[in-house]
Design a protein around this motif. Sequence first.
Motif, short mmCIF file in Angstrom:
data_model
loop_
_atom_site.label_atom_id
_atom_site.label_comp_id
_atom_site.label_asym_id
_atom_site.label_seq_id
_atom_site.Cartn_x
_atom_site.Cartn_y
_atom_site.Cartn_z
N CYS A 20 -4.36 2.41 -5.78
CA CYS A 20 -3.49 3.42 -6.38
C CYS A 20 -3.43 3.24 -7.90
N PHE A 57 3.74 1.62 -12.97
CA PHE A 57 3.75 0.54 -11.98
C PHE A 57 4.68 -0.61 -12.35
N ARG A 77 7.12 4.30 0.54
CA ARG A 77 5.72 4.15 0.09
C ARG A 77 4.92 5.41 0.40
N SER A 91 -4.47 1.30 -0.94
CA SER A 91 -3.91 0.01 -1.35
C SER A 91 -3.20 0.14 -2.70
N PHE A 92 -2.30 -0.82 -2.98
CA PHE A 92 -1.57 -0.82 -4.24
C PHE A 92 -2.57 -0.85 -5.41
N ASP A 130 0.84 -1.19 0.00
CA ASP A 130 0.00 0.00 0.00
C ASP A 130 0.88 1.24 0.00
#
Length: 317
Positions: free
Chosen positions: A104, A171, A179, A100-101, A18
Amino acid sequence: PVSAMVDQGRNNHTEVIDFILIGFEISPELHLLLFLIFLLVYVMILLGNIGMMTIIITDPRLNTPMYFFLGNLSFVDLFYSSVIAPKAMTNFWSESKSISFAGCVAQLFLFSLFIVTEGFLLAAMAYDRFIAICNPLLYSVQMSARLCTQLVAGSYFFGCVSSVLLTSTTFNLSFCASRTIDHFYCDSRPLQRLSCSDPFVQKMVTFTLSIIIILPTIIVIIVSYMYIVSTVLKIRSAEGRKKAFSTCSSHLGVVSVLYGAVIFMYLTPDRFPELSKVASLCYSLVTPMLNPLIYSLRNKDVKEALKKLLGKKNGIL
């Protein structure tokens, strides 16, 4: 050794599950004020854009190319502001401020899709105004329903392609350094700063996409308005000139705010994170709020359609 390298590569991408959105670096006492401002602006965006779409759909007199583009513009404004505002408001009260990833990735993808689509829609609207003012006798032939649909579909297509490219290259970076995103939503430039891999390819993709998207759309808008101004100045009646300029000035105002902020954000050196946040506010919240206000307050047809709609509702009540 090969499996170790694969594991290492996988670890680089999966280490960050995250991100933390810092948002605005202000004292905690101002969080409530900022939350209320965001809430007020977002409510205005919802009311303005949903209202504009409702008026355009329900009033047969607004079944024209200009309002077809305007309805799509309201749809785009509504959705890309909704990708950002609710999460930003939640983070004013959240201790963790995390996203959260996957959240995002979704935020960057959807925001890129809609903001690029908006740029192409504004160019299509400038072309529509050019035909309406410079070739009024051929307007209904040249701006056919088929061409309007193709222009809108093309805007969404280019938005989707550029969004896929930007999101995938962003990404593919490794985020093993940190992060913490120094922004109030997931954007490509703040994410670049977190990378511990070489962001050269991603930077080139971002810059190239910005040039490919911004330059052609700005050229279409500028050339259209050069012809429009030239034609309007030839109109003999002051009332006719005023009406033509009134229609175009609202569109130009929106274009100036949006493109000014986007050019500052993506085509200038990334040295001022706080100024970047202010520029982001202009196109993520201010423009979607202003669009329906500008187009409705300066437009007699929309005002009449709104009165008619409200009159119907009062009659029902």
